[in-house]
Design an enzyme around this catalytic site. Structure first.
Site, PDB file in Angstrom:
ATOM      1  N   ARG A  50       0.830  -1.218   0.000  1.00  0.00           N
ATOM      2  CA  ARG A  50       0.000   0.000   0.000  1.00  0.00           C
ATOM      3  C   ARG A  50       0.855   1.255   0.000  1.00  0.00           C
ATOM      4  NH1 ARG A  50      -4.564  -1.891   3.825  1.00  0.00           N
ATOM      5  NH2 ARG A  50      -2.892  -1.810   5.333  1.00  0.00           N
ATOM      6  N   LYS A 108      -9.864 -16.790   3.063  1.00  0.00           N
ATOM      7  CA  LYS A 108     -11.054 -17.641   3.256  1.00  0.00           C
ATOM      8  C   LYS A 108     -12.342 -16.878   2.968  1.00  0.00           C
ATOM      9  CE  LYS A 108      -8.902 -17.347   6.497  1.00  0.00           C
ATOM     10  NZ  LYS A 108      -7.827 -16.658   7.183  1.00  0.00           N
ATOM     11  N   GLY A 137      -4.642 -21.948   9.332  1.00  0.00           N
ATOM     12  CA  GLY A 137      -3.229 -21.535   9.303  1.00  0.00           C
ATOM     13  C   GLY A 137      -2.292 -22.635   8.857  1.00  0.00           C
ATOM     14  N   GLY A 190      -2.404  -9.342  20.112  1.00  0.00           N
ATOM     15  CA  GLY A 190      -2.383  -9.349  18.648  1.00  0.00           C
ATOM     16  C   GLY A 190      -3.178 -10.480  18.019  1.00  0.00           C
ATOM     17  N   GLU A 193      -8.318  -8.594  16.097  1.00  0.00           N
ATOM     18  CA  GLU A 193      -8.201  -7.301  15.423  1.00  0.00           C
ATOM     19  C   GLU A 193      -8.874  -6.225  16.283  1.00  0.00           C
ATOM     20  OE1 GLU A 193      -6.786  -6.991  12.429  1.00  0.00           O
ATOM     21  OE2 GLU A 193      -6.525  -9.133  12.099  1.00  0.00           O
ATOM     22  N   ASP A 204     -15.386 -15.719  10.562  1.00  0.00           N
ATOM     23  CA  ASP A 204     -14.123 -16.324  10.109  1.00  0.00           C
ATOM     24  C   ASP A 204     -14.236 -17.854  10.156  1.00  0.00           C
ATOM     25  OD1 ASP A 204     -10.978 -16.056   9.790  1.00  0.00           O
ATOM     26  OD2 ASP A 204     -11.314 -17.441  11.453  1.00  0.00           O
ATOM     27  N   LYS A 208     -14.299 -20.778   7.003  1.00  0.00           N
ATOM     28  CA  LYS A 208     -13.450 -21.985   7.008  1.00  0.00           C
ATOM     29  C   LYS A 208     -14.325 -23.243   6.972  1.00  0.00           C
ATOM     30  CE  LYS A 208      -9.885 -19.506   9.572  1.00  0.00           C
ATOM     31  NZ  LYS A 208      -9.415 -19.130  10.910  1.00  0.00           N
ATOM     32  N   GLY A 310      -1.280 -16.446  12.683  1.00  0.00           N
ATOM     33  CA  GLY A 310       0.080 -15.933  12.865  1.00  0.00           C
ATOM     34  C   GLY A 310       0.847 -15.955  11.558  1.00  0.00           C
TER      35      GLY A 310
END
Ligand code: HSE
Length: 472
Positions: A50, A108, A137, A190, A193, A204, A208, A310
């Site tokens: 970006r 996803k 992941g 972390g 979000e 999410d 999946k 991660g």
């Protein structure tokens, strides 16, 4: 370099965030191994970012950085899409496929919404679209479902596929923290979000779940097909009740074959919080880890466990797709086809039968377990376990009732959690707490039984309702 390497592939990486930056770093650091494994030379030709001037913790020649998608796609043989979200990723992936590039993605949300169009586009252009990183992941569940189990018949997929919510529920369970406190901790570490909606509302996990169901049942399942509930309504009281019953609360993704009473074969796909017995293999999956259990006709039960999020773990999955794609591309081989020949319909969630834990308060003098069990039986619901204990409640008004009430919405019930107490003058009372686990029942039968109990003159209050897996 591998002596058999006769060809080279040009790789463009779109997005250099948490995962993209690690993919770029690992390509630079492990290039020799990756080339030997795929049998072709790897040229990193562009990195779409970006901001050209942003600080970076990975090495990449400045001339590869670009903010222009057209420039990034020039001469790319494989495009690695790690931007996430729907747009502009959808547009970029379509452009890459139309330009004849293979695509490796961890997206996803994009595949669970626009997968059929993108797979069709890939097939039309004779290129591949790979997505090992899109589910769980580092856990190699996509390849397992698509390739390792290609000769088997999968009947059920049961998974913990969202690390953020697993961390939150784990903290609530192990520290007694509230949902809000645990979410804040997940954000500080972390995992979650700043806007945690996609994780905590189950979206999410639903994406999946749709991808796993599509692979497991050779059908096209989209995110909108997945009946989805998140974890926002889970209370410390429910966590405590779970512990008292030797269970834990987990956000589960479930995809299973089911034959309806009229003989139609279809699939159930759902994401929701549920109790699991403490001895269940998924119950000990702690922190931000993911795990998926498969029930297969020939292989029996299989379990996959590992880091579901991660940068570095997810980069491992991206690189596995890159090695496979590079090898096939370099040697003119065909990718495994997207297989949706079964086309099983997604069955209406109202007809799904699951077990429930129901917690009720009854007036000890008037009613009790027998009334509750009787009412459930009237609605065709049998009880597999029940307990009753006396509780003494002193209160002058509803606000002082020392009961955590929640999760009526877990049976999609829009009514107040304790309708009897609304506007009520509640006096001190001897009450009994009844906790029961039903045998599999439909949501509508359960709702009707609860409505009947609520309107009983004996004053039954529904404290909470939550699904239970692993007990039927
Ligand atoms: N936010 C996801 C999780 C990882 O917490 O598991 C990316 O899908």
């Amino acid at each position: 370099m591998a002596t058999r390497a006769a060809k080279a592939i040009n790789i463009a990486v779109l997005g250099a965030g948490t995962v993209g930056s690690q993919v770029i770093r690992l390509i630079q650091e492990r290039r020799e191994d990756l080339q030997r494994r795929s049998g072709v030379l790897w040229n990193l030709t562009a990195v779409l970012v970006r901001d050209l001037d942003a600080e970076r913790d990975y090495d990449v020649p400045a001339n590869l950085l670009t903010t222009d998608i057209a420039e990034a796609l020039v001469n790319a043989d494989v495009v690695v899409e790690l931007i996430g979200g729907i747009e502009p990723a959808f547009d970029y992936v379509k452009r890459a496929l139309k330009a004849g590039a293979c695509v490796v993605t961890g997206n996803k949300a994009l595949l669970a919404k626009h997968g059929p169009e993108l797979f069709a586009l890939a097939a039309a252009n004779q290129v591949e679209l790979q997505y090992e990183a899109a589910v769980a992941g580092a856990v190699p569940i996509v390849r397992a479902l698509r390739e390792s189990l290609a000769g088997d018949r999968v009947n059920r997929v049961l998974g913990i596929v969202n690390g953020t919510t697993n961390f939150i529920l784990d903290r609530m369970s192990t520290t007694g923290a509230t949902y809000d406190e645990s979410l804040q901790e997940a954000q500080a570490l972390g995992y979650a979000e700043a806007d945690p909606t996609a994780d905590v509302d189950g979206l999410d996990a639903a994406a999946k779940c749709a991808l796993m169901a599509s692979l497991a049942f050779h059908s096209r399942v989209l995110i909108d097909d997945v009946s989805t509930e998140g974890i926002r309504a889970i209370t410390p009281a429910q966590i405590t009740r779970a512990r008292e019953a030797n269970m834990v609360v987990k956000l589960l993704a479930v995809a299973e074959r089911r034959t309806t009473t009229s003989g139609e074969e279809g699939i159930d796909v759902r994401v929701h919080p549920a109790l699991l017995p403490a001895g269940h293999p998924l119950a000990s999956v702690s922190g931000a880890f993911n795990a998926i259990m498969l029930e297969c006709e020939a292989a029996g039960e299989l379990m996959f466990f590992g880091q579901g999020a991660g940068g570095v773990p997810t980069a491992s999955a991206v690189l596995s797709d890159l090695v496979a794609t590079a090898a096939r591309h370099g040697h003119g081989q065909h990718p495994p086809l997207e297989s949706h020949y079964e086309q099983l319909p997604v069955l209406p969630p109202q007809s799904t039968r699951v077990c429930y834990q129901v917690s009720l308060l009854v007036n000890a003098a008037d009613a009790g377990l027998s009334e509750v069990v009787g009412e459930f039986a009237q609605h065709g619901i049998s009880i597999q376990r029940a307990s009753q204990k006396q509780v003494s409640i002193q209160c002058a008004s509803q606000k002082q009732v020392p009961i955590q009430c929640a999760s009526q919405n877990q049976v999609s019930d829009a009514q107040p959690a304790i309708p009897h107490l609304e506007n009520a003058q509640v006096q001190s009372a001897e009450r009994a707490s009844v906790v029961l686990i039903t045998n599999p029942a439909t949501e509508s039968d359960l709702r009707e039984a609860l409505d009947a109990l609520r309107s009983s003159p004996t004053g039954v209050q529904v404290e909470s309702v939550i699904r239970v897996e692993g007990v039927a």
